[in-house]
Write a protein that holds these residues in place. Structure first.
Motif, PDB file in Angstrom:
ATOM      1  N   PRO A  46       0.836  -1.224   0.000  1.00 29.82           N
ATOM      2  CA  PRO A  46       0.000   0.000   0.000  1.00 29.82           C
ATOM      3  C   PRO A  46       0.863   1.264   0.000  1.00 29.82           C
ATOM      4  O   PRO A  46       2.077   1.192   0.190  1.00 29.82           O
ATOM      5  CB  PRO A  46      -0.778  -0.115   1.312  1.00 29.82           C
ATOM      6  N   PHE A  47       0.229   2.419  -0.172  1.00 29.86           N
ATOM      7  CA  PHE A  47       0.965   3.688  -0.058  1.00 29.86           C
ATOM      8  C   PHE A  47       1.547   3.823   1.344  1.00 29.86           C
ATOM      9  O   PHE A  47       0.882   3.514   2.335  1.00 29.86           O
ATOM     10  CB  PHE A  47       0.041   4.883  -0.297  1.00 29.86           C
ATOM     11  N   TYR A  48       2.774   4.321   1.395  1.00 27.95           N
ATOM     12  CA  TYR A  48       3.394   4.539   2.698  1.00 27.95           C
ATOM     13  C   TYR A  48       2.617   5.583   3.493  1.00 27.95           C
ATOM     14  O   TYR A  48       2.241   6.636   2.961  1.00 27.95           O
ATOM     15  CB  TYR A  48       4.859   5.005   2.558  1.00 27.95           C
ATOM     16  N   ASN A  49       2.393   5.267   4.765  1.00 26.72           N
ATOM     17  CA  ASN A  49       1.719   6.202   5.670  1.00 26.72           C
ATOM     18  C   ASN A  49       2.318   5.964   7.056  1.00 26.72           C
ATOM     19  O   ASN A  49       2.214   4.852   7.598  1.00 26.72           O
ATOM     20  CB  ASN A  49       0.211   5.913   5.655  1.00 26.72           C
ATOM     21  N   GLN A  50       2.948   6.990   7.613  1.00 23.22           N
ATOM     22  CA  GLN A  50       3.637   6.802   8.892  1.00 23.22           C
ATOM     23  C   GLN A  50       2.669   6.459  10.018  1.00 23.22           C
ATOM     24  O   GLN A  50       3.039   5.768  10.973  1.00 23.22           O
ATOM     25  CB  GLN A  50       4.467   8.033   9.246  1.00 23.22           C
ATOM     26  N   ASP A  51       1.423   6.932   9.902  1.00 21.55           N
ATOM     27  CA  ASP A  51       0.432   6.575  10.928  1.00 21.55           C
ATOM     28  C   ASP A  51       0.200   5.063  10.933  1.00 21.55           C
ATOM     29  O   ASP A  51       0.080   4.443  11.993  1.00 21.55           O
ATOM     30  CB  ASP A  51      -0.905   7.289  10.665  1.00 21.55           C
ATOM     31  N   VAL A  52       0.120   4.500   9.734  1.00 23.89           N
ATOM     32  CA  VAL A  52      -0.069   3.042   9.630  1.00 23.89           C
ATOM     33  C   VAL A  52       1.163   2.339  10.185  1.00 23.89           C
ATOM     34  O   VAL A  52       1.065   1.398  10.987  1.00 23.89           O
ATOM     35  CB  VAL A  52      -0.307   2.630   8.153  1.00 23.89           C
ATOM     36  N   GLU A  53       2.348   2.819   9.788  1.00 23.65           N
ATOM     37  CA  GLU A  53       3.590   2.193  10.263  1.00 23.65           C
ATOM     38  C   GLU A  53       3.698   2.274  11.786  1.00 23.65           C
ATOM     39  O   GLU A  53       4.116   1.305  12.437  1.00 23.65           O
ATOM     40  CB  GLU A  53       4.800   2.874   9.615  1.00 23.65           C
ATOM     41  N   HIS A  55       1.411   2.206  13.872  1.00 23.71           N
ATOM     42  CA  HIS A  55       0.521   1.206  14.466  1.00 23.71           C
ATOM     43  C   HIS A  55       1.115  -0.184  14.242  1.00 23.71           C
ATOM     44  O   HIS A  55       1.415  -0.900  15.185  1.00 23.71           O
ATOM     45  CB  HIS A  55      -0.878   1.350  13.841  1.00 23.71           C
ATOM     46  N   GLU A  56       1.320  -0.535  12.976  1.00 25.23           N
ATOM     47  CA  GLU A  56       1.843  -1.870  12.620  1.00 25.23           C
ATOM     48  C   GLU A  56       2.070  -1.923  11.115  1.00 25.23           C
ATOM     49  O   GLU A  56       1.224  -1.430  10.349  1.00 25.23           O
ATOM     50  CB  GLU A  56       0.796  -2.931  13.005  1.00 25.23           C
ATOM     51  N   ASP A  57       3.161  -2.537  10.670  1.00 21.76           N
ATOM     52  CA  ASP A  57       3.350  -2.709   9.234  1.00 21.76           C
ATOM     53  C   ASP A  57       2.230  -3.570   8.648  1.00 21.76           C
ATOM     54  O   ASP A  57       1.870  -4.593   9.239  1.00 21.76           O
ATOM     55  CB  ASP A  57       4.677  -3.440   8.945  1.00 21.76           C
ATOM     56  N   PRO A  58       1.692  -3.203   7.478  1.00 21.73           N
ATOM     57  CA  PRO A  58       0.752  -4.102   6.801  1.00 21.73           C
ATOM     58  C   PRO A  58       1.438  -5.440   6.495  1.00 21.73           C
ATOM     59  O   PRO A  58       2.677  -5.499   6.362  1.00 21.73           O
ATOM     60  CB  PRO A  58       0.423  -3.354   5.497  1.00 21.73           C
ATOM     61  N   ALA A  59       0.633  -6.500   6.368  1.00 22.45           N
ATOM     62  CA  ALA A  59       1.200  -7.848   6.179  1.00 22.45           C
ATOM     63  C   ALA A  59       2.107  -7.909   4.950  1.00 22.45           C
ATOM     64  O   ALA A  59       3.167  -8.552   4.985  1.00 22.45           O
ATOM     65  CB  ALA A  59       0.067  -8.863   6.060  1.00 22.45           C
ATOM     66  N   SER A  60       1.715  -7.239   3.869  1.00 25.60           N
ATOM     67  CA  SER A  60       2.521  -7.312   2.641  1.00 25.60           C
ATOM     68  C   SER A  60       3.883  -6.637   2.841  1.00 25.60           C
ATOM     69  O   SER A  60       4.891  -7.069   2.282  1.00 25.60           O
ATOM     70  CB  SER A  60       1.778  -6.660   1.469  1.00 25.60           C
ATOM     71  N   VAL A  61       3.904  -5.593   3.659  1.00 29.84           N
ATOM     72  CA  VAL A  61       5.168  -4.901   3.939  1.00 29.84           C
ATOM     73  C   VAL A  61       6.069  -5.794   4.800  1.00 29.84           C
ATOM     74  O   VAL A  61       7.273  -5.909   4.563  1.00 29.84           O
ATOM     75  CB  VAL A  61       4.895  -3.540   4.622  1.00 29.84           C
ATOM     76  N   THR A  62       5.461  -6.435   5.788  1.00 29.77           N
ATOM     77  CA  THR A  62       6.228  -7.368   6.628  1.00 29.77           C
ATOM     78  C   THR A  62       6.834  -8.463   5.759  1.00 29.77           C
ATOM     79  O   THR A  62       8.012  -8.825   5.914  1.00 29.77           O
ATOM     80  CB  THR A  62       5.305  -8.000   7.698  1.00 29.77           C
ATOM     81  N   ALA A  63       6.037  -8.976   4.822  1.00 34.13           N
ATOM     82  CA  ALA A  63       6.526 -10.045   3.938  1.00 34.13           C
ATOM     83  C   ALA A  63       7.663  -9.529   3.055  1.00 34.13           C
ATOM     84  O   ALA A  63       8.665 -10.234   2.839  1.00 34.13           O
ATOM     85  CB  ALA A  63       5.381 -10.572   3.078  1.00 34.13           C
ATOM     86  N   PHE A  64       7.517  -8.308   2.556  1.00 30.04           N
ATOM     87  CA  PHE A  64       8.558  -7.717   1.693  1.00 30.04           C
ATOM     88  C   PHE A  64       9.851  -7.529   2.490  1.00 30.04           C
ATOM     89  O   PHE A  64      10.941  -7.918   2.048  1.00 30.04           O
ATOM     90  CB  PHE A  64       8.047  -6.386   1.140  1.00 30.04           C
ATOM     91  N   LYS A  65       9.732  -6.976   3.698  1.00 25.41           N
ATOM     92  CA  LYS A  65      10.929  -6.738   4.511  1.00 25.41           C
ATOM     93  C   LYS A  65      11.598  -8.061   4.906  1.00 25.41           C
ATOM     94  O   LYS A  65      12.827  -8.161   4.925  1.00 25.41           O
ATOM     95  CB  LYS A  65      10.566  -5.907   5.752  1.00 25.41           C
ATOM     96  N   ARG A  66      10.769  -9.072   5.178  1.00 29.27           N
ATOM     97  CA  ARG A  66      11.347 -10.367   5.537  1.00 29.27           C
ATOM     98  C   ARG A  66      12.083 -10.963   4.335  1.00 29.27           C
ATOM     99  O   ARG A  66      13.177 -11.508   4.458  1.00 29.27           O
ATOM    100  CB  ARG A  66      10.266 -11.329   6.027  1.00 29.27           C
ATOM    101  N   ALA A  67      11.469 -10.840   3.152  1.00 30.04           N
ATOM    102  CA  ALA A  67      12.100 -11.384   1.938  1.00 30.04           C
ATOM    103  C   ALA A  67      13.439 -10.688   1.673  1.00 30.04           C
ATOM    104  O   ALA A  67      14.415 -11.327   1.261  1.00 30.04           O
ATOM    105  CB  ALA A  67      11.160 -11.219   0.747  1.00 30.04           C
TER     106      ALA A  67
END
Ligand code: FMN
Length: 194
Positions: A46-53, A55-67
């Motif tokens: 999704p679009f980067y949003n510090q408010d979302v970050e 709170h918690e990384d979205p699942a797809s972002v967590t997966a990307f960072k893990r990869a």
């Protein structure tokens, strides 16, 4: 047998008939035996949003960072948009750059390849990426750049890279990325030993 290098590849275009996605497929096809590819599709980020970050990384972002964290090196195949980095790619890398202290981009070897229908083969986007790599402490492969101009003449309708000279350049670049990654890994080992 030594373990193979894990390379995480992603494309900076979401277009179905993307030349850059086709270029990534070509890299997988031409990769040396010492390399294995994991492909990540940036469409889910999704679009980067510090408010979302915050709170918690979205699942797809967590997966990307893990990869990214689990890879030995990155391969980015990207077009150039308005002389710079396409939003989809910049956005994904911005997510991955967080936080500055924990980013999996830090110290990561990275190679860039690009195809455009213009005459400069994504050169300006690749220059812009250098700033981002510096900001994130990444180690770009500078000796081998893959710049494919007039992409519509180099790929056939099925997305196969048909230009022989360009196929050779892609192959050489992958070999150089493998060597670059090993050089950096050896450097880390010797620093740890000291
Ligand atoms: C918003 C936008 C901006 C573009 N800007 C450039 C540019 O600055 N330089 C260039 O060579 N091509 C530019 N192009 C053309 C792209 O090279 C071409 O659309 C290419 O096929 C995109 O890559 P893809 O096939 O992987 O989607 C632009 C295309 C779009 C949609």
């Amino acid at each position: 047998m030594p373990t193979r290098l894990r390379v995480l590849g992603f494309a900076g275009s979401l277009r179905k008939g993307s030349y850059n996605r086709a270029l990534l497929n070509t890299a997988v096809e031409l990769a040396p035996d010492t390399m294995e590819f994991i492909i990540f599709d940036l469409a889910s980020i999704p679009f980067y949003n510090q408010d979302v970050e915050d709170h918690e990384d979205p699942a797809s972002v967590t997966a990307f960072k893990r990869a990214i964290a689990e890879s030995d090196a990155l391969l980015i195949c990207t077009p150039e948009y308005n002389y710079s980095i396409p939003g989809v790619l910049k956005n994904a890398l911005d997510w991955a750059s967080r936080s500055a202290k924990t980013t999996p981009l830090q110290g990561k070897p990275v190679a860039v390849m690009g195809a455009s229908t213009g005459g400069f083969g994504t050169a300006r986007c690749q220059m812009a990426l250098q700033n981002l790599f510096a900001a994130c402490g990444m180690h770009p492969l500078n000796s081998h750049r893959v710049l494919i101009a007039h992409a519509e003449e180099k790929f056939d309708e099925s997305g196969r890279l048909i230009d022989t000279a360009t196929r050779r350049i892609v192959k050489e670049s992958l070999t150089a990325l493998a060597e670059w990654t090993l050089i950096l890994q050896r450097g880390k080992t010797s620093v740890q030993k000291v």
